[in-house]
Design a protein around this motif. Sequence first.
Motif, mmCIF file in Angstrom:
data_model
loop_
_atom_site.group_PDB
_atom_site.id
_atom_site.type_symbol
_atom_site.label_atom_id
_atom_site.label_comp_id
_atom_site.label_asym_id
_atom_site.label_seq_id
_atom_site.Cartn_x
_atom_site.Cartn_y
_atom_site.Cartn_z
ATOM 1 N N ASP A 118 0.799 -1.232 0.000
ATOM 2 C CA ASP A 118 0.000 0.000 0.000
ATOM 3 C C ASP A 118 0.829 1.277 0.000
ATOM 4 O O ASP A 118 0.274 2.365 -0.156
ATOM 5 C CB ASP A 118 -0.894 0.034 1.247
ATOM 6 C CG ASP A 118 -1.836 -1.145 1.311
ATOM 7 O OD1 ASP A 118 -2.498 -1.430 0.302
ATOM 8 O OD2 ASP A 118 -1.910 -1.772 2.387
ATOM 9 N N ASP A 130 0.442 3.606 -3.093
ATOM 10 C CA ASP A 130 -0.866 4.263 -3.120
ATOM 11 C C ASP A 130 -0.950 5.354 -2.058
ATOM 12 O O ASP A 130 -1.458 6.454 -2.316
ATOM 13 C CB ASP A 130 -1.982 3.240 -2.868
ATOM 14 C CG ASP A 130 -2.209 2.304 -4.042
ATOM 15 O OD1 ASP A 130 -1.896 2.698 -5.181
ATOM 16 O OD2 ASP A 130 -2.708 1.189 -3.810
ATOM 17 N N ALA A 136 1.064 8.438 -3.090
ATOM 18 C CA ALA A 136 0.385 9.236 -4.119
ATOM 19 C C ALA A 136 -0.751 10.054 -3.505
ATOM 20 O O ALA A 136 -0.911 11.243 -3.828
ATOM 21 C CB ALA A 136 -0.149 8.322 -5.215
ATOM 22 N N MET A 137 -1.522 9.427 -2.616
ATOM 23 C CA MET A 137 -2.615 10.170 -1.972
ATOM 24 C C MET A 137 -2.070 11.236 -1.031
ATOM 25 O O MET A 137 -2.646 12.320 -0.912
ATOM 26 C CB MET A 137 -3.535 9.208 -1.206
ATOM 27 C CG MET A 137 -4.395 8.355 -2.110
ATOM 28 S SD MET A 137 -5.605 7.365 -1.207
ATOM 29 C CE MET A 137 -4.554 6.218 -0.317
ATOM 30 N N VAL A 179 -5.428 2.522 4.946
ATOM 31 C CA VAL A 179 -5.827 2.955 3.615
ATOM 32 C C VAL A 179 -7.231 2.422 3.344
ATOM 33 O O VAL A 179 -7.579 1.320 3.771
ATOM 34 C CB VAL A 179 -4.809 2.492 2.535
ATOM 35 C CG1 VAL A 179 -4.791 0.988 2.388
ATOM 36 C CG2 VAL A 179 -5.090 3.147 1.202
ATOM 37 N N ARG A 214 -10.140 1.529 0.433
ATOM 38 C CA ARG A 214 -10.320 1.179 -0.981
ATOM 39 C C ARG A 214 -11.809 1.121 -1.281
ATOM 40 O O ARG A 214 -12.588 0.589 -0.507
ATOM 41 C CB ARG A 214 -9.663 -0.153 -1.288
ATOM 42 C CG ARG A 214 -8.163 -0.105 -1.126
ATOM 43 C CD ARG A 214 -7.492 -1.419 -1.568
ATOM 44 N NE ARG A 214 -6.072 -1.329 -1.360
ATOM 45 C CZ ARG A 214 -5.219 -0.649 -2.113
ATOM 46 N NH1 ARG A 214 -5.662 -0.012 -3.163
ATOM 47 N NH2 ARG A 214 -3.936 -0.617 -1.833
ATOM 48 N N ARG A 216 -9.925 0.367 -5.539
ATOM 49 C CA ARG A 216 -9.060 1.524 -5.794
ATOM 50 C C ARG A 216 -8.822 2.273 -4.490
ATOM 51 O O ARG A 216 -9.766 2.565 -3.748
ATOM 52 C CB ARG A 216 -9.738 2.434 -6.821
ATOM 53 C CG ARG A 216 -8.952 3.658 -7.221
ATOM 54 C CD ARG A 216 -9.649 4.424 -8.330
ATOM 55 N NE ARG A 216 -10.900 5.021 -7.917
ATOM 56 C CZ ARG A 216 -11.033 6.292 -7.510
ATOM 57 N NH1 ARG A 216 -9.989 7.092 -7.482
ATOM 58 N NH2 ARG A 216 -12.206 6.766 -7.162
ATOM 59 N N ALA A 217 -7.550 2.609 -4.203
ATOM 60 C CA ALA A 217 -7.207 3.378 -2.999
ATOM 61 C C ALA A 217 -7.778 4.782 -3.147
ATOM 62 O O ALA A 217 -7.471 5.480 -4.116
ATOM 63 C CB ALA A 217 -5.702 3.434 -2.808
ATOM 64 N N TYR A 233 -6.982 7.745 3.177
ATOM 65 C CA TYR A 233 -6.103 7.225 4.221
ATOM 66 C C TYR A 233 -6.282 8.027 5.497
ATOM 67 O O TYR A 233 -6.792 9.138 5.478
ATOM 68 C CB TYR A 233 -4.638 7.223 3.778
ATOM 69 C CG TYR A 233 -4.018 8.602 3.705
ATOM 70 C CD1 TYR A 233 -3.383 9.174 4.808
ATOM 71 C CD2 TYR A 233 -4.053 9.342 2.523
ATOM 72 C CE1 TYR A 233 -2.827 10.438 4.740
ATOM 73 C CE2 TYR A 233 -3.496 10.606 2.447
ATOM 74 C CZ TYR A 233 -2.884 11.142 3.560
ATOM 75 O OH TYR A 233 -2.335 12.391 3.500
ATOM 76 N N ASP A 288 -9.980 11.108 -1.422
ATOM 77 C CA ASP A 288 -9.921 11.620 -2.792
ATOM 78 C C ASP A 288 -11.247 12.323 -3.100
ATOM 79 O O ASP A 288 -12.318 11.804 -2.776
ATOM 80 C CB ASP A 288 -9.690 10.451 -3.757
ATOM 81 C CG ASP A 288 -9.507 10.919 -5.176
ATOM 82 O OD1 ASP A 288 -10.545 11.072 -5.879
ATOM 83 O OD2 ASP A 288 -8.354 11.133 -5.588
#
Length: 187
Positions: free
Chosen positions: A15, A18, A21-22, A59, A61, A65-66, A69, A93
């Motif tokens: 993870d 991911d 990136a977040m 995290v 999902r 898709r993540a 968090y 997100d």
Amino acid sequence: MVRSVVEVTPVGQQDVADLAAMWLASRVDSGITPEVAARFASEGRLELALSRPDVHAHVARLDGRAVGYVVTSENPFGLSPEPEVAVEQLYVDPSARRHGVARSLLCAVVGLAERAGSDVIVSNVPTQSREAHRFFARLGFSSVLVRRVVGTTQLRRRLAPQGGAHSAVDQLIRRRRSLRTLASRAG
């Protein structure tokens, strides 16, 4: 319409990409430029924080898709006699908001707090984020204190003695400012 199930798991090796990136997206979302956020990431701040034993990350999902968090720490200041769990960062997100992702992440936080023996969960919410304030208030979080922040240079300048002896740097800055003022008046 059937709502998708949000899956929340502790962050594992699979993870980390991911999460990183977040984390970058959350920094940019909070107003930091992409360049500064990338520098923070390249300095390894996230990995360093996650390697601490009192820091936990989960995290979320949605359909595999993540999308969010949460990063927490236990007894963040170490001054409280009772164990506390602090939500250091919570991010969802924008495309996955209003799908129960943040609530699911906070369920994981409640589990952490119960295992740590904590009766209290705290969260630092950015002052400019009205939506976040409303979200936490609806869940029962109340305002306990106001955290004020100042830059080191600004505080040093304000703490400097007024009218008394000034450091050599302060004197140099004053001289440069007065020369600039004279030059602008002459020009």
